[in-house]
Design an enzyme around this catalytic site. Structure first.
Site, PDB file in Angstrom:
ATOM      1  N   HIS A   1     -11.767 -58.697  12.272  1.00  0.00           N
ATOM      2  CA  HIS A   1     -10.708 -57.757  12.646  1.00  0.00           C
ATOM      3  C   HIS A   1     -11.165 -57.007  13.898  1.00  0.00           C
ATOM      4  CE1 HIS A   1      -8.612 -58.233   8.753  1.00  0.00           C
ATOM      5  NE2 HIS A   1      -9.844 -58.423   8.291  1.00  0.00           N
TER       6      HIS A   1
ATOM      7  N   HIS B   1      -5.624 -63.077   3.462  1.00  0.00           N
ATOM      8  CA  HIS B   1      -6.626 -62.501   2.573  1.00  0.00           C
ATOM      9  C   HIS B   1      -6.139 -62.674   1.134  1.00  0.00           C
ATOM     10  CE1 HIS B   1      -7.999 -60.730   6.251  1.00  0.00           C
ATOM     11  NE2 HIS B   1      -8.821 -59.867   5.683  1.00  0.00           N
TER      12      HIS B   1
ATOM     13  N   GLU C   1     -10.064 -61.081  -2.865  1.00  0.00           N
ATOM     14  CA  GLU C   1     -11.163 -60.159  -2.548  1.00  0.00           C
ATOM     15  C   GLU C   1     -11.235 -59.124  -3.678  1.00  0.00           C
ATOM     16  OE1 GLU C   1     -12.590 -56.995   0.922  1.00  0.00           O
ATOM     17  OE2 GLU C   1     -10.508 -57.658   0.844  1.00  0.00           O
TER      18      GLU C   1
END
Length: 344
Positions: free
Chosen positions: A11, A189, A192
């Site tokens: 990022h 994503h 996680e």
């Protein structure tokens, strides 16, 4: 010399080092609630993903102009070159900037100015991935994608990030469908902090080509078998996983289990300014903590190039460079002789 590698989970806003944050704050007249660099760096200790995001979004306020975004990207690229990065696929979060009144064109053009010269200046090819904030609405994501359409020549793929729990991939089916219509590739994503079911949704509903993080896939044997069978890459970020309390220590990290299971894992730095190190530091420290062999470390690097969105000739060039690096490393090791004591 670090192993050549691609970084696929990075990022750009998470590369904002304290020194640069204060420099941009001064230039843009932004007051930061910290007395100096060391106090800010001390704040980079987090209890979970949300505590990290709170500070992460607050510091973004120093990013205002194209020049700011260019300097941010160039600072990352310079560090990445020293970490053996040959290719970087860089996430950015336009909603976090447009919500502050910064135009999406300012963000993309600013980053693009650095990426356009990254290969000549740093020896790094790049791709740009536009991420949607999953804790914002699907309507906001669609509006963001529409605003990005004039800049699609600079964007390779879309992604999904920010607070995971309570924001399943199914929420973004329509925006991913639209992204595919526009010719964009897809990552997300998943797994996680969220459950393994989110990985299934990302694959089946969003039709992603890579899973970012994916740690919790190991809780589902059927999912692991599918990921192995279809060779779906996982972009793993060990320092991040420890700092955000997904695992207790590097020695507890499941990366070795992932490799032993045949998963296409890669190592990345996520938000390196906040999590204590860039990609080669992640690789070497995790290898030491888990006792990864040299072969496993080269496998991780090879996976990174194979999992990238590179064109085939460039991928082949980087894989040849990786093979040459390994050959040179083995030759150097073989040439080190052990002193022999000869009796008088």
């Amino acid at each position: 010399m670090p192993i050549p590698k691609a970084e696929l989970h990075l990022h750009v806003e998470g590369t904002l080092e304290p020194e640069l944050a204060f420099r941009l704050a001064e230039r843009n007249g932004v007051e930061l609630p910290f007395d100096g660099v060391e106090e800010l760096r001390a704040a980079y200790r987090f209890d979970d993903l949300q505590s990290f995001l709170d500070l992460y979004y607050r510091l973004m306020d120093v990013l205002r102009t194209e020049r700011d975004f260019t300097e941010l990207a160039e600072a990352y690229l310079e560090r990445a070159a020293g970490q053996g990065v040959r290719h970087a696929e860089i996430f950015f979060d336009p909603q976090a900037h447009t919500a502050r009144g910064v135009d999406i064109g300012t963000v993309i053009n600013g980053l693009g100015a650095a990426l356009d010269r990254s290969e000549a200046a740093y020896g790094i090819t790049t791709r740009l991935i536009l991420c949607f904030l999953r804790d914002e609405s699907a309507e906001s994501a669609l509006a963001t994608l529409a605003a990005a359409e004039p800049y699609l020549d600079r964007i390779t793929a879309v992604g999904l990030d920010s607070a995971e729990v309570g924001h399943p991939p199914v929420k973004f089916v329509e925006v991913y469908r639209r992204a595919r219509e526009l010719g964009l590739r897809a990552v997300a994503h998943a797994g996680e902090e969220g459950p393994a079911s989110y990985v299934w949704e990302a694959l089946d509903l969003l039709e992603v080509e890579r899973i970012d993080h994916g740690l919790r896939c190991l809780e589902d044997e059927e999912l692991v078998a599918r990921l192995v069978r279809e060779r779906i890459p996982l972009t793993v970020c060990p320092f991040s996983n420890v700092r955000l309390r997904c695992v207790d220590t590097l020695a507890d990290h499941p990366l070795r289990r992932m490799l032993d299971a045949g998963l296409v894992a890669t190592v990345n730095s996520d938000d390196p300014a906040y999590f204590g190190g860039y990609v080669d530091q992640n690789l070497t420290a995790t290898a030491a903590a888990l006792g990864l062999t040299e072969d496993q470390q080269y496998t991780l690097a090879r996976n990174s190039f194979e999992a990238s969105f590179l064109d085939e000739p460039t991928r082949a060039r980087y894989l040849a460079e990786l093979a040459a690096h390994r050959e040179a490393s083995e030759s150097d090791s073989a040439s080190v002789s052990v002193p022999v004591s000869v009796p008088a």
